[in-house]
Design a protein around this motif. Structure first.
Motif, PDB file in Angstrom:
ATOM      1  N   LEU A  63       0.827  -1.202   0.000  1.00 35.04           N
ATOM      2  CA  LEU A  63       0.000   0.000   0.000  1.00 35.04           C
ATOM      3  C   LEU A  63       0.864   1.256   0.000  1.00 35.04           C
ATOM      4  N   MET A  64       1.897   1.260   0.822  1.00 40.51           N
ATOM      5  CA  MET A  64       2.785   2.421   0.883  1.00 40.51           C
ATOM      6  C   MET A  64       3.485   2.652  -0.450  1.00 40.51           C
ATOM      7  N   MET A  65       3.994   1.590  -1.039  1.00 40.64           N
ATOM      8  CA  MET A  65       4.732   1.723  -2.292  1.00 40.64           C
ATOM      9  C   MET A  65       3.820   2.174  -3.440  1.00 40.64           C
ATOM     10  N   GLY A  66       2.620   1.575  -3.513  1.00 42.05           N
ATOM     11  CA  GLY A  66       1.723   1.908  -4.612  1.00 42.05           C
ATOM     12  C   GLY A  66       1.048   3.253  -4.468  1.00 42.05           C
ATOM     13  N   TYR A  67       0.857   3.701  -3.234  1.00 39.76           N
ATOM     14  CA  TYR A  67       0.169   4.972  -3.016  1.00 39.76           C
ATOM     15  C   TYR A  67       1.129   6.154  -3.052  1.00 39.76           C
ATOM     16  N   PHE A  68       2.239   6.070  -2.307  1.00 39.66           N
ATOM     17  CA  PHE A  68       3.160   7.202  -2.242  1.00 39.66           C
ATOM     18  C   PHE A  68       4.071   7.284  -3.465  1.00 39.66           C
ATOM     19  N   ARG A  69       4.457   6.109  -4.012  1.00 41.12           N
ATOM     20  CA  ARG A  69       5.342   6.053  -5.183  1.00 41.12           C
ATOM     21  C   ARG A  69       6.639   6.825  -4.904  1.00 41.12           C
TER      22      ARG A  69
END
Length: 288
Positions: free
Chosen positions: A112-118
């Motif tokens: 979630l962190m990787m896909g949302y914040f990028r």
């Protein structure tokens, strides 16, 4: 997307999930898989009551072939193989699902962190994930257990850690497909926090690949736990764990004493196939 459209979108997703569950219950593979898993779960919970004999007791009848008095025969020191197969379900069904669930929780958070914040967050975490993905699972697990010792807690931690990067990659891909949709943009315009958007808006809408990933990870965890036990680092030596039982007796197959190896191996095979049937059924429903 206004509040009415957002509510409509959520209602449609809920209806889709209900329809998927209805279709899932009609799939033969799912029913068969659940039935087999249920049998082994009962063995894991009520093993001491279901086992015809004490799985640790020496019956003074070594390497007895299968017969009416001992359906699966006896092993090299005279223990009843059927009782040990039933008792051995506990270790696998305690360690594998817990390890898989922990990897799902950790992988979902990271994905979630990787896909949302990028951006920088995605770049740094992606390099770490790729490093772990390049490592051979069983070899790293073997090394970790030699260093930290063998216990249920350590095995669960090691397996969960090794599977987390795989889950992370799957969740990240799903989140990237959702992050730019209208309902996420609407949540941002309402001033919702990133945590709220990730866990209340995006997470429910990427639950399908997470559920599929969980079932797949359980199957791999069963195989990994059995492999580590076979190598002598999973659980205590002499326990009725299926992998340990195979390790203790597979050399006897050259002397035509096959039952003490075959039946634990069939137990592992049946459980892994059952979990894969469930995973394939869920995947087929969500991919329709």
């Amino acid at each position: 997307m206004n509040p009415v459209e957002t509510q409509t979108f959520r209602t449609e997703r809920q209806n889709a999930r209900r329809e998927n569950w209805h279709l899932l219950r009609r799939k033969a593979g799912f029913i068969i898989g659940v039935f087999i898993v249920a049998i082994w779960t009962v063995c894991a919970i009520f093993g001491s009551r279901l086992a015809p004999r004490d799985p640790a007791r020496d019956l003074d009848v070594k390497n007895l072939s299968p017969r009416r008095s001992h359906w699966f025969g006896t092993d090299i020191i005279g223990r009843d193989v059927l009782s040990r197969v039933i008792a051995g379900a506990r270790n696998v069904l305690l360690i594998a699902p817990v390890a898989a669930m922990l990897s799902i929780i950790a992988g979902a958070i990271l994905g979630l962190m990787m896909g949302y914040f990028r951006g920088v967050v995605d770049m740094i975490l992606s390099r770490i994930v790729e490093t772990f993905l390049a490592l051979p699972v069983v070899l790293v697990g073997l090394l970790a257990l030699v260093i930290f010792g063998s216990s249920r807690v350590v095995v669960i931690g090691v397996v969960a850690t090794l599977f987390t990067p795989i889950v992370t990659r799957t969740v990240r891909s799903a989140v990237l497909a959702e992050a730019d949709l209208d309902y996420v943009t609407s949540a941002r315009l309402r001033g919702e926090s990133s945590l709220f958007i990730m866990f209340r808006e995006i997470l429910p809408n990427v639950s399908a690949p997470i559920v599929v990933e969980f079932t797949v990870r359980v199957g791999y965890a069963i195989f990994t736990v059995a492999s580590l036990s076979f190598l002598g680092v999973g659980v205590a030596t002499g326990s009725p764990d299926w992998g340990s039982s195979i390790a203790d007796h597979y050399r006897l197959m050259n002397d035509n004493i096959w039952w003490s190896t075959l039946f634990p191996a069939l137990a592992i095979t049946s459980l892994v196939i059952a979990v894969n049937l469930i995973a394939d059924s869920i995947q087929a429903v969500y991919d329709r």
